[in-house]
Design a protein around this motif. Structure first.
Motif: not given
Length: 502
Positions: A298-300, A313-315, A319-321, A470-473
């Motif tokens: 997988l290419n994030r 944000t790639p993880i 855990f949240a960055p 990490q999902l952005a809002k």
């Protein structure tokens, strides 16, 4: 969330412009609800309205801090704040918490709130037959005792500095014995808004509760409308049919909103670790080398660009960055299709076809298509099934009937789910559970951070899942609205401070 649906097609910039032409020219202020009302858009519809009996984030997005309250609550900056408890103290040995309850609190049906409601709610949540999706939050509680109408003692089996945080989850809200069994369809809480109506497939309506114990909200009415299609969400905002869409599903159109003075684009962080979850008990996925191969295929960056238009944000672990204890483990499984093919050859799987179950959110449907293409490049075929949210919860989350799925876990600090042997990942690690046991018994901040790092590494090295981003809002709102959360430290659309400014 087992009907098959076609995934929504990504809206392009050209499509966005065409939609703008349909809904009207820029310039005039969009129509809005009355000064004391708001209409919010949500992608997912909550299957029920009881946060103590569902794992769906959409439940909390409607009712948390609006309709239901706990002893404590999470504020917009992530801090643990007083809720129905005005204060608390901890015994010297760390085993007993005493909570002082607010006086003059009533439920929306007019009945009074007291310590017996707290005893009932917490004992119900931790009961053997409880339907609570987060029973582990209460696993360390030995007893809950009313020491008078406004005082509750919670005794623990071992010290746990996380208890006030655990009690701030939506799963720990206080309910009344008289109405607990009907909260799924007719919720009764103590919050600043009361339930008015639900039209399945369309909306939930709330109204200001005049008997609320705290400061009255500026809004008298709130309507949560469910719009799963990104194009429809764009059109509804442009036409003024919605006042805000806190988690907007069409990030490719945000540039149009940013250029339009009628709107504010609100970009922040969430607690949502977005991942390609893998059933560790399902055939070839029981082999760690196969799971590692999938992660390396997988290419994030391409998934973030293609599904989220760069918002994410790639993880490399769960855990949240933005958390101080975050460890960047993305380098453990870099994009390397040749290594993925080699790992599959060593694993001896032969031709591999896996079932990929996708819930409705845009990140899942769009991301799933990209993931399927990337897996195909290393010799893994996927059979995609698009599920509605209730179907996904029933088949994947509860039934464990899947191979792969794309999902964002939006609960705060929820790495502990990997210690649950019955969880839908199918992961079983005594070492991980030991780390979490040590963490629960540790108060020193530096020691806790070290243990959190160990937990992150353990699940990353076991390749439990393929972590994506990490999902952005990304929210859009009428520029005249104030008080919406920028970040999402928990899964909530807290309306207590929202108001129209002009």
């Amino acid at each position: 969330m087992r009907i098959r649906f076609s995934p929504p097609r990504p809206a392009t910039a050209t499509a966005a412009v065409a939609l703008a032409a349909l809904v009207g020219l820029f310039g005039a202020a969009p129509a809005r609800a009355q000064d004391d009302a708001i209409r919010l858009g949500m992608v997912l519809e909550p299957p029920i309205l009881d946060p103590t009996a569902s794992a769906a984030a959409a439940v909390d997005e409607v009712v948390y801090a609006n309709l239901f309250e706990g002893l404590t609550r999470i504020g917009p900056d992530g801090a643990v704040l007083p809720g129905l408890a005005s204060a608390w103290e901890v015994s010297a040995d760390g085993l007993t918490y005493r909570f002082t309850l607010r006086e003059g609190v009533t439920f929306h049906d007019g009945t009074g709130f007291d310590a017996q409601d707290v005893v009932f709610s917490l004992n119900r949540a931790r009961a053997e037959d409880s339907l609570n999706a987060q029973k582990t939050l209460f696993a360390g509680i030995d007893s809950v005792t009313a020491e008078g109408p406004t005082s509750v003692a919670i005794t623990l089996t071992a010290p746990d500095g996380n208890l006030p945080f655990n009690l701030a989850w939506g799963d720990a809200v206080i309910v009344a014995p008289e109405t607990a069994d009907t909260n799924a369809t007719a919720p009764v809480g103590t919050g600043p808004f009361r339930f008015v109506d639900r039209v399945e497939g369309d909306r939930v309506e709330l109204a200001r509760y005049d008997g609320y114990w705290g400061a009255a909200p500026a809004l008298a009415r709130a309507t949560f409308r469910f719009v799963s299609d990104p194009n429809a969400a764009y059109a509804a905002m442009m036409a003024g049919d919605l006042d805000a869409f806190p988690n907007f599903p069409a990030p490719e159109t945000l540039a149009q909103f940013e250029a339009d003075p009628r709107f504010n684009v609100i970009v922040g962080t969430t607690e949502g670790e977005t991942l390609l979850a893998m059933n560790n008990q399902s055939g070839p996925l029981a082999e760690p080398k196969v799971r590692e191969a999938i992660a390396r295929a997988l290419n994030r960056a391409d998934i973030i660009d293609g599904a989220m238009f760069g918002y994410g944000t790639p993880i490399g672990s769960h855990f949240a960055p933005h958390h101080p204890a975050y460890v960047d483990l993305t380098g453990l499984t870099p994009y390397d299709p040749d290594a993925a093919r080699a790992l599959l050859q060593v694993a001896g799987t032969g031709p591999l076809t896996l079932r990929l179950m996708l819930p409705p959110p845009t990140y899942a449907r769009r991301g799933g298509e990209i993931i399927a293409a990337q897996l195909r490049e290393v010799g893994i075929e996927t059979e995609i099934t698009n599920l509605e949210w209730a179907q996904w919860l029933e088949q994947v989350f509860k039934g464990h009937d899947y191979d792969l799925t794309v999902i964002s876990h939006t609960e705060p600090m929820d790495i502990g789910i990997y210690g649950r042997e019955d969880y839908y990942f199918g992961y079983d690690s005594p070492e991980f559970r030991r780390i979490m046991t040590d963490l629960a018994a540790t108060a020193d901040p530096d020691a806790r951070a070290a243990l959190m790092g160990q937990a992150q590494r353990r699940i990353a090295e076991d390749h439990v899942n393929a972590w994506l981003f990490q999902l952005a809002k990304t929210g859009v709102a009428d520029a005249r609205l104030d008080g919406l959360w920028q970040n999402a430290p928990t899964q909530a659309n807290d309306l207590t401070a929202v108001r129209w400014t002009r």
